[in-house]
Design an enzyme around this catalytic site. Sequence first.
Site, PDB file in Angstrom:
ATOM      1  CD  GLN A 135      42.893  45.697  71.192  1.00 31.07           C
ATOM      2  OE1 GLN A 135      43.270  46.855  71.067  1.00 31.07           O
ATOM      3  NE2 GLN A 135      41.778  45.406  71.816  1.00 31.07           N
ATOM      4  CB  SER A 138      36.302  40.939  72.462  1.00 29.31           C
ATOM      5  OG  SER A 138      36.390  42.183  73.061  1.00 29.31           O
ATOM      6  CB  SER A 170      38.427  46.833  64.510  1.00 32.72           C
ATOM      7  OG  SER A 170      37.611  47.018  65.617  1.00 32.72           O
ATOM      8  CD  GLU A 253      40.306  51.272  73.976  1.00 35.46           C
ATOM      9  OE1 GLU A 253      40.142  50.954  75.166  1.00 35.46           O
ATOM     10  OE2 GLU A 253      39.558  50.918  73.064  1.00 35.46           O
TER      11      GLU A 253
END
Lengths: 413, 372
Positions: A135, A138, A170, A253
């Site tokens: 994903q 940021s 990540s 989440e």
Amino acid sequence: MDFGDTQEEAQFRAEARAWIAAEAPTYLIDSLTKSGFGGVKTGDFDPMVEAKLWQRKKADAGWACIQWPVEFGGRGASPMQSVIWNQEEGVYGKLSGSFIIGQGMCAPTLMAYASEANKARYLPKLASAEEVWCQLFSEPQSGSDLAGLRTRAERDGNDWVINGQKIWTSGAHHSDFGIVITRTDPEVPKHRGLTMFFLDMKSKGVVIKPIKQANGESGFNEVYFDDVRIPDSQRLGEVGGGWQVSLTTLMNERLAIGGGIATGFPEIKELVDGLALASGRAIENPAVRSKLADWYAKSAGLKNTSARAMTALSKGEMPGPENSIGKLVAGGMMQDIAKFALDLQGLGGVIVDPELAAHSARLQAMLLRSPAVRIEGGTDQILRNIIAERVLGLPEELRADKGMPFSKIPSGN
Amino acid sequence: MNFDFSQDDKMLRDQVARFLSDQCSSKTVRGVLEGNAAYATEVWDGLVSMGLTGTAIPENYGGVGAGYLSLCLVAEQLGAFLAPTPFSSSVYLATEALMLFGSDAQKDHWLPKLAAGETIGTLAVVETVAQTTAEDMALRFSAGQLTGKKLIVADGGISDFAIVLARNPAGDLGLYLCDLQAGGVVKTAVDTVDPSRNSTSLEFNGCPAELLGTEADGWAQLETVYDRAAVLFAFEQLGGAQSALNMAVDYAKQRFAFGRPIGSFQGLKHMMADMYVALKLAESNCYYAAWALSTNSPDLPLAAATARVSATQAFQLCARDNIQVHGGMGFTWEFDCHLYYRRSNYLTLQLGGLTEWEDKLVSSLASGDAAA
């Protein structure tokens, strides 16, 4: 109130347990049990290879992503069955850590916004981890203020051309695909000029650089986009509708409950049980007892809050933003526990060599990893804002950039 | 799994909340606080007429037999409205001790009266300004009579009888039931941080009393009663914490400073978010303890201590920071903030303070299953 399984739940649990007992990689159990507070440990075996093997095995037998519809590689299971599966999978669930972002956040976004053809093409392979997703949200200039992101996507015929930089991605280095949020219109207020896409991480112009973290490990990456071309068919949602799409991703989440968030309590309990202080046994020291009681009460509180959320799920209710408390409580607690645990061990507490340190240096690993827990996926401060505004109904923060076109927002540089 | 209260329990809770909302305003609490009455008799009478004093008392003793899950939610509402009544002393302590350790004759005599609210009971333990230990107990039971002084007894000035921890001539501790109306007891009001609840010292000068339970088991019996009552006190604390948080949030939405509602400042927002977190953790632990109490789970001592520790933390935090959110107005007699602050600190010290419950929690952990 009743903490037992219903008859159907017990039957499902027995079925899951029997399959796991027969199929799980038992040769990994020791290293997996010692894993945590950093990357998953698989001893002499390659963690990604082992993770993919286990996921594939689960997928073939219908035990992967069990809440998903069958046609997308799931089992059509209920939320409660999913909780039971997680409980039964136990320590082997740590193997799937690298797939959580793809399966837990990218997949629900695809289910909500991708075309039927794309769902059929991508979701089953996502479930079996034949393809891994990340994903890309940021950016160096937009962390908590995600909607201030600057990565540009510009239309060029049937394609979009992407330029910019993402950070804290990540698992980008072992991902095949990613969902990326971009700015497509800088002349409207920041939330309205965003658009979401998915892309092949091997596309021309994508460069991935691992970030060396403060704890010495590298779980995150910087991802650079240099004239990366994406066909319009890989757009998720409307042009300018990227913020709504990202909310779907982020909301999921909070649904990742039931697995039990790590707090560090079992580790500190295990340490003090066997530890002697200058004043005598650690477990008899009043300061130790007071802190232990406080931390137990907090970790039990999280466990019981999670059990209430599961009850709500099983009645068909959606867990709300009140579940934001989990990471907020666990992150700070983990950091406090690690600091205290080292303090009880004299100068020897600084040793990180697993051969020399107590409990394979897990508490030292916790000390060095825990600052990130208070930042990743929403900082402590953002989570408090969410609780204050969405749960308690307090007025929104005054925003200096409210209503302002993105291009006019002061950036400090 | 079903980790929630039943619809019947929730309906009872709402009914109690409606009654208290009508009959137990802060004006009622202040009536007792300012010394106009020892307790709010009309609130007590209302609770009695709803059958609440007999919530957990079996029907064959004149109670409702609704059980402990119901009683927990009643306690939560009494805490939320700061009810100035002897409910906790009479129901969580005296009634519990009688149901656990009373002889058939004692139960036949007292439980119907307690259920009907015509008798109020309490538990008398504390003798010194110190944490209570078995060794420090000096009050004597000899030849059927109690002699000595209990320094502070919750609702001692209102109660018709007390269950008194006392030492027999052999040096063993026991629980003794003493009719306070029989004479020979000197009652002296004690000023405390929370005058909205009655506190009284009781001096026994050879008062007739009878054994409750087993002669040498007084301390163990007391701990059993405390473990059960701790869950109910924790629910009162939970209710109080919720009310204090509500009060802070309401004020922060209405009060303006620097041209905006003060609730939009992160300094206050984050304080209230932390109050909410403490409350939520306590609530979930209280729910689990309610289950443990209602099923007599072997997990009860740990569950009770856990609920008690987190509910104490939550009420103390919410009451303290509710004042902070109100600023100077929060420190006036006129605003209700101090009522919660007083009650939170009063309830903390009932059954022993936070330190003692933290210690009990760790002892239960050490002896049982530590998986959290």
